[in-house]
Design an enzyme around this catalytic site. Structure first.
Site, PDB file in Angstrom:
ATOM      1  N   ASN A 178     -10.927  -0.201   0.272  1.00 46.39           N
ATOM      2  CA  ASN A 178     -12.081   0.493   0.849  1.00 46.39           C
ATOM      3  C   ASN A 178     -12.009   2.008   0.674  1.00 46.39           C
ATOM      4  O   ASN A 178     -13.025   2.697   0.772  1.00 46.39           O
ATOM      5  CB  ASN A 178     -12.241   0.142   2.326  1.00 46.39           C
ATOM      6  CG  ASN A 178     -10.970   0.371   3.133  1.00 46.39           C
ATOM      7  OD1 ASN A 178      -9.910  -0.143   2.787  1.00 46.39           O
ATOM      8  ND2 ASN A 178     -11.072   1.124   4.207  1.00 46.39           N
ATOM      9  N   HIS A 179     -10.807   2.556   0.402  1.00 46.58           N
ATOM     10  CA  HIS A 179     -10.682   4.001   0.181  1.00 46.58           C
ATOM     11  C   HIS A 179     -10.600   4.359  -1.307  1.00 46.58           C
ATOM     12  O   HIS A 179     -10.133   5.442  -1.653  1.00 46.58           O
ATOM     13  CB  HIS A 179      -9.437   4.539   0.889  1.00 46.58           C
ATOM     14  CG  HIS A 179      -9.514   4.481   2.381  1.00 46.58           C
ATOM     15  ND1 HIS A 179     -10.594   4.946   3.091  1.00 46.58           N
ATOM     16  CD2 HIS A 179      -8.633   4.001   3.303  1.00 46.58           C
ATOM     17  CE1 HIS A 179     -10.383   4.763   4.383  1.00 46.58           C
ATOM     18  NE2 HIS A 179      -9.212   4.182   4.543  1.00 46.58           N
ATOM     19  N   GLU A 226      -4.478   2.675  -2.951  1.00 49.65           N
ATOM     20  CA  GLU A 226      -5.705   3.290  -2.441  1.00 49.65           C
ATOM     21  C   GLU A 226      -5.447   4.380  -1.403  1.00 49.65           C
ATOM     22  O   GLU A 226      -6.360   5.135  -1.065  1.00 49.65           O
ATOM     23  CB  GLU A 226      -6.626   2.223  -1.847  1.00 49.65           C
ATOM     24  CG  GLU A 226      -6.161   1.651  -0.528  1.00 49.65           C
ATOM     25  CD  GLU A 226      -7.338   1.456   0.426  1.00 49.65           C
ATOM     26  OE1 GLU A 226      -8.489   1.545  -0.009  1.00 49.65           O
ATOM     27  OE2 GLU A 226      -7.068   1.233   1.622  1.00 49.65           O
ATOM     28  N   ASN A 227      -4.214   4.494  -0.906  1.00 46.18           N
ATOM     29  CA  ASN A 227      -3.864   5.545   0.057  1.00 46.18           C
ATOM     30  C   ASN A 227      -2.849   6.535  -0.507  1.00 46.18           C
ATOM     31  O   ASN A 227      -2.248   7.309   0.240  1.00 46.18           O
ATOM     32  CB  ASN A 227      -3.283   4.936   1.336  1.00 46.18           C
ATOM     33  CG  ASN A 227      -4.267   4.082   2.097  1.00 46.18           C
ATOM     34  OD1 ASN A 227      -3.951   2.945   2.444  1.00 46.18           O
ATOM     35  ND2 ASN A 227      -5.452   4.587   2.366  1.00 46.18           N
ATOM     36  N   HIS A 265      -1.191  -2.727   6.331  1.00 48.19           N
ATOM     37  CA  HIS A 265       0.000  -1.874   6.296  1.00 48.19           C
ATOM     38  C   HIS A 265       1.188  -2.425   7.082  1.00 48.19           C
ATOM     39  O   HIS A 265       2.158  -1.703   7.323  1.00 48.19           O
ATOM     40  CB  HIS A 265      -0.325  -0.454   6.796  1.00 48.19           C
ATOM     41  CG  HIS A 265      -1.235   0.310   5.897  1.00 48.19           C
ATOM     42  ND1 HIS A 265      -1.451   1.672   6.015  1.00 48.19           N
ATOM     43  CD2 HIS A 265      -2.004  -0.091   4.851  1.00 48.19           C
ATOM     44  CE1 HIS A 265      -2.309   2.079   5.091  1.00 48.19           C
ATOM     45  NE2 HIS A 265      -2.656   1.010   4.388  1.00 48.19           N
ATOM     46  N   ASP A 309       0.811  -1.227   0.000  1.00 46.16           N
ATOM     47  CA  ASP A 309       0.000   0.000   0.000  1.00 46.16           C
ATOM     48  C   ASP A 309       0.845   1.278   0.000  1.00 46.16           C
ATOM     49  O   ASP A 309       1.554   1.555   0.970  1.00 46.16           O
ATOM     50  CB  ASP A 309      -0.901   0.043   1.229  1.00 46.16           C
ATOM     51  CG  ASP A 309      -1.816  -1.169   1.344  1.00 46.16           C
ATOM     52  OD1 ASP A 309      -1.322  -2.297   1.209  1.00 46.16           O
ATOM     53  OD2 ASP A 309      -3.008  -0.993   1.620  1.00 46.16           O
ATOM     54  N   HIS A 366      -3.883  -3.870   2.943  1.00 45.70           N
ATOM     55  CA  HIS A 366      -4.785  -3.111   3.808  1.00 45.70           C
ATOM     56  C   HIS A 366      -4.246  -2.874   5.217  1.00 45.70           C
ATOM     57  O   HIS A 366      -4.398  -1.786   5.753  1.00 45.70           O
ATOM     58  CB  HIS A 366      -6.170  -3.758   3.913  1.00 45.70           C
ATOM     59  CG  HIS A 366      -7.107  -3.015   4.821  1.00 45.70           C
ATOM     60  ND1 HIS A 366      -7.587  -1.745   4.532  1.00 45.70           N
ATOM     61  CD2 HIS A 366      -7.653  -3.347   6.028  1.00 45.70           C
ATOM     62  CE1 HIS A 366      -8.392  -1.354   5.516  1.00 45.70           C
ATOM     63  NE2 HIS A 366      -8.433  -2.294   6.433  1.00 45.70           N
ATOM     64  N   HIS A 407      -7.851  -7.281  -0.318  1.00 49.34           N
ATOM     65  CA  HIS A 407      -7.736  -6.093   0.528  1.00 49.34           C
ATOM     66  C   HIS A 407      -8.670  -6.299   1.708  1.00 49.34           C
ATOM     67  O   HIS A 407      -9.891  -6.116   1.597  1.00 49.34           O
ATOM     68  CB  HIS A 407      -8.108  -4.842  -0.268  1.00 49.34           C
ATOM     69  CG  HIS A 407      -7.644  -3.569   0.368  1.00 49.34           C
ATOM     70  ND1 HIS A 407      -6.360  -3.098   0.226  1.00 49.34           N
ATOM     71  CD2 HIS A 407      -8.286  -2.683   1.163  1.00 49.34           C
ATOM     72  CE1 HIS A 407      -6.226  -1.967   0.887  1.00 49.34           C
ATOM     73  NE2 HIS A 407      -7.388  -1.694   1.482  1.00 49.34           N
TER      74      HIS A 407
END
Length: 251
Positions: A67-68, A39-40, A174, A8, A172, A147
């Site tokens: 999810n983000h 996604e981050n 991290h 991520d 997810h 994820h």
């Protein structure tokens, strides 16, 4: 086939350490395909078109999300014509949950799925969703990014798809897990690739914010942590049946 999977990417620190290290990793490992969870990448929430184009320029081929995925609303304007995957068990939303790429003459299927435990129990069943894709999409080789929050959900999916999907990895949480292995039926598996971003925060966020949240039950909004940076990734050579975890740091 040689693959490099990047954990991520979290905010500017994640992008900066990729700017510094990715070229040398490509020269050393010579991967045929590079996949990253992004996604981050936009300040901890989603991805922007500017960041997407920059990461493409570094040599990343496919981007998975989570999810983000909608954290930066700009993505809705360009996801359809991109190499970005949103979770396949998001129904009736822009973008695609899988992609097929020609790599060295092979049709490589990459799938992005979102776990339900501790995230969203109303999502479509990830086991059934992924199974439908691999049974109905023509491919020679397959890769799955799970994820998910729960290690149990990821490991269960690993066993369920062992022998059906060639490479299965989690994102997810991290934090890189130390369980990279070849499963009994031949699939490469890793519970979590880890994070590419701040090293001294709490999963990417300034530590004081998160500590205060645990102490008092509330805090200010998340801010991307500054200071030392880390790059976490997983390299796989399928012909040699070999894989290794990668952890690099930078001040």
């Amino acid at each position: 086939m040689k693959l490099l999977i990047i954990g991520d990417i979290y905010g500017d620190p994640g992008i900066e350490i990729l700017d510094f290290h990715l070229k040398e990793l490509k020269n050393e490992l010579k991967p045929h395909l590079i996949i990253a969870n992004a996604e981050n990448s936009s300040n901890g929430r989603g991805i922007s078109k500017r960041i997407y184009n920059h990461l493409l320029g570094l040599g990343i081929n496919i981007f998975t999300m989570g999810n983000h995925v909608w954290g930066n609303r700009e993505i809705k304007d360009f996801i359809e014509d991109s190499n970005i995957l949103r979770p396949a068990n998001f129904n009736n939303l822009p973008g695609n949950g899988y992609i097929v790429k020609n790599v060295n003459g092979l049709k490589v299927l990459v799938i992005n799925i979102l776990g339900r435990a501790f995230i969203n129990l109303s999502l479509d069943n990830p086991f059934k969703c992924v199974n439908d894709i691999i049974e109905n999409v023509d491919h020679d080789f397959s890769i799955l990014d799970i994820h998910a929050e729960a290690t149990s959900e990821k490991i269960a999916m690993g066993h369920f798809f062992d022998g059906k999907i060639d490479i299965i990895f989690g994102t997810h949480t991290h934090v890189q897990t130390n369980d990279a292995r070849l499963m009994p039926k031949g699939s490469f598996y890793l519970t979590d690739v880890g994070m590419t971003g701040p090293l001294d925060g709490v999963i990417g966020v300034e530590k004081e914010i998160v500590i205060n949240r645990f102490l008092n039950g509330f805090s200010t909004h998340n801010k991307v942590s500054k200071g030392r940076k880390q790059l976490n990734a997983w390299f796989i050579d399928t012909e040699l049946q070999y894989s290794k975890l990668i952890h690099l740091e930078k001040e």
